[in-house]
Scaffold this active site. Structure first.
Site, PDB file in Angstrom:
ATOM      1  CG  ASP A   1       1.252   0.889   5.065  1.00 28.87           C
ATOM      2  OD1 ASP A   1      -0.011   0.774   4.112  1.00 28.87           O
ATOM      3  OD2 ASP A   1       0.747   2.258   6.086  1.00 28.87           O
TER       4      ASP A   1
ATOM      5  CG  ASP B   1      -2.502   6.570  -3.408  1.00 31.59           C
ATOM      6  OD1 ASP B   1      -3.619   6.331  -3.440  1.00 31.59           O
ATOM      7  OD2 ASP B   1      -1.614   6.418  -2.071  1.00 31.59           O
TER       8      ASP B   1
ATOM      9  CE  LYS C   1      -6.269   8.175  -2.722  1.00 28.28           C
ATOM     10  NZ  LYS C   1      -6.814   7.621  -1.552  1.00 28.28           N
TER      11      LYS C   1
ATOM     12  CD  GLU D   1      -2.652   1.886  -3.886  1.00 28.47           C
ATOM     13  OE1 GLU D   1      -4.035   2.482  -3.703  1.00 28.47           O
ATOM     14  OE2 GLU D   1      -1.733   2.336  -2.536  1.00 28.47           O
TER      15      GLU D   1
ATOM     16  CG  HIS E   1      -2.960   9.063   0.226  1.00 30.76           C
ATOM     17  ND1 HIS E   1      -3.710  10.212   0.859  1.00 30.76           N
ATOM     18  CD2 HIS E   1      -3.604   8.528  -0.081  1.00 30.76           C
ATOM     19  CE1 HIS E   1      -4.626   9.262   0.849  1.00 30.76           C
ATOM     20  NE2 HIS E   1      -4.943   8.304   0.577  1.00 30.76           N
TER      21      HIS E   1
ATOM     22  CD  GLU F   1      -7.137   5.204  -4.424  1.00 30.60           C
ATOM     23  OE1 GLU F   1      -6.289   4.617  -3.410  1.00 30.60           O
ATOM     24  OE2 GLU F   1      -7.879   5.345  -3.656  1.00 30.60           O
TER      25      GLU F   1
ATOM     26  CG  HIS G   1      -1.968   1.234   1.521  1.00 32.21           C
ATOM     27  ND1 HIS G   1      -1.767   1.806   2.590  1.00 32.21           N
ATOM     28  CD2 HIS G   1      -2.527   1.725   0.668  1.00 32.21           C
ATOM     29  CE1 HIS G   1      -2.514   2.715   1.935  1.00 32.21           C
ATOM     30  NE2 HIS G   1      -3.707   3.081   1.143  1.00 32.21           N
ATOM     31  NE  ARG G   2      -2.247   5.900   1.346  1.00 32.38           N
ATOM     32  CZ  ARG G   2      -2.007   6.449   2.721  1.00 32.38           C
ATOM     33  NH1 ARG G   2      -1.565   7.566   2.894  1.00 32.38           N
ATOM     34  NH2 ARG G   2      -3.937   6.326   2.552  1.00 32.38           N
TER      35      ARG G   2
HETATM   36  O1  G3P Z   1      -5.938   0.674  -1.665  1.00 33.05           O
HETATM   37  C1  G3P Z   1      -6.510   1.380  -1.315  1.00 33.05           C
HETATM   38  C2  G3P Z   1      -6.315   2.291  -0.490  1.00 33.05           C
HETATM   39  O2  G3P Z   1      -5.360   2.466  -1.210  1.00 33.05           O
HETATM   40  C3  G3P Z   1      -7.683   3.688  -0.537  1.00 33.05           C
HETATM   41  O3  G3P Z   1      -7.324   4.332   0.685  1.00 33.05           O
HETATM   42  O4  G3P Z   1      -6.577   6.191   1.104  1.00 33.05           O
HETATM   43  O5  G3P Z   1      -4.943   5.129   1.142  1.00 33.05           O
HETATM   44  O6  G3P Z   1      -5.732   5.827  -0.803  1.00 33.05           O
HETATM   45  P1  G3P Z   1      -6.062   5.061   0.810  1.00 33.05           P
HETATM   46 CA    CA Z   2      -5.032   4.311  -2.451  1.00 35.63          CA
END
Ligand code: G3P
Ligand code: CA
Length: 282
Positions: free
Chosen positions: A267, A73, A147, A71, A86, A145, A44-45
């Protein structure tokens, strides 16, 4: 004589063709096929507990830890570049202040996106989606993702245009909370894999809605605290897959395993095999 020379040329052409095919096949071997069987782990990120989120260091750490996907953003800069960050603003993760859309790429590149995480990462730069793909495509799956797409008219076209350059679409997934943006992406390139992120406020999801979502999306993704086993089963019945995100809560992650989800966005990245935080070197 002429016919014989023609045959020779034909044979030579054929031989070159076969060699080219073998070469392309060989080059294809260097592309890592993303393993979509079993539990998918998504960093994640990047591996955001080990390095500054959404940076090269963070994505590299996700790769090193053995995640199946990273992942990241995406927003748009003032001059129309796809930027991996993000928040809508640069305030939290860099030494700058202001909205991403008010900075040009050159201006964003001058910011420090590392120090707010740890001084060891001082000078870490913000990166573009292009840079992310150039570095990581073929090494690991990439979950992108989009945003706040309503802030960035045309962002869907820009994402599809970049992804059109890549052949292995099994290793790329585009996700968003915006169904509108995702439907547009699907129309622009129906071969792209789509993941719909579900807002807490929109659950539970009706059967009719699930039919609609699974008609264009491969993945329906939830915050784990917002999911039950029946929903997972209903999505599987429609041949959809479910990824859940929980940054770091092991209990919630275990719950997701019990529900039979297809993957986890976390994470930790290699949870539960490594300690979940960055430890500075002595
Ligand atoms: O992949 C799902 C998650 O990334 C969504 O929440 O705020 O971390 O972008 P956020
Ligand atoms: Ca995300």
């Amino acid at each position: 004589m002429k016919i014989k020379w023609g045959k020779k040329r034909l044979m030579a052409g054929g031989l070159i063709g076969v060699c080219l095919l073998l070469l392309v096949g060989y080059m294809g071997q260097s592309i890592k096929r993303v393993d979509l069987e079993g539990m998918i782990t998504v960093a994640h990120r990047g591996a955001a507990n080990f390095a500054p989120e959404n940076t090269m260091s963070s994505f590299q750490k996700g790769l090193d830890l053995g995640a199946d996907f990273i992942e990241g953003d995406v927003h748009l800069s003032k001059d129309g570049e796809l930027i991996v960050i993000h928040d809508e603003s640069v305030d939290r993760t860099t030494n700058g202040k202001g909205l991403v859309k008010n900075f040009t790429l050159d201006e964003l590149k001058k910011l420090d996106a590392g120090t707010s995480f740890h001084s060891d990462f001082e000078g870490e730069a913000i990166i573009t989606l292009n840079e992310l793909l150039e570095e990581f495509y073929g090494k690991i799956g990439i979950l992108i993702e989009i945003k706040n797409p309503s802030l960035y008219p045309g962002i869907e076209e820009k994402v599809v245009e970049i992804l059109d350059q890549y052949n292995d679409l099994q290793s790329i997934v585009v996700q968003s909370f915006s169904e509108h943006a995702l439907k547009k992406i699907h129309e622009l390139n129906p071969k792209l894999q789509i993941a719909v992120l579900i807002e807490t406020s929109t659950t539970p999801i009706s059967s009719k809605k699930l039919n609609d979502l699974t008609s264009f999306a491969t993945y329906i993704n939830f915050n784990i605290s917002n999911l039950n086993k029946r929903m997972v089963d209903e999505i599987h019945q429609r041949e959809g897959k479910v990824l859940v995100w929980s940054k770091t809560d092991p209990k919630l992650i275990q719950k997701a395993f019990r529900y039979g989800v297809d993957g986890i966005i976390t994470d930790f990245s290699s949870w539960p095999y490594l300690p979940p935080v960055y430890v500075a070197e002595e």
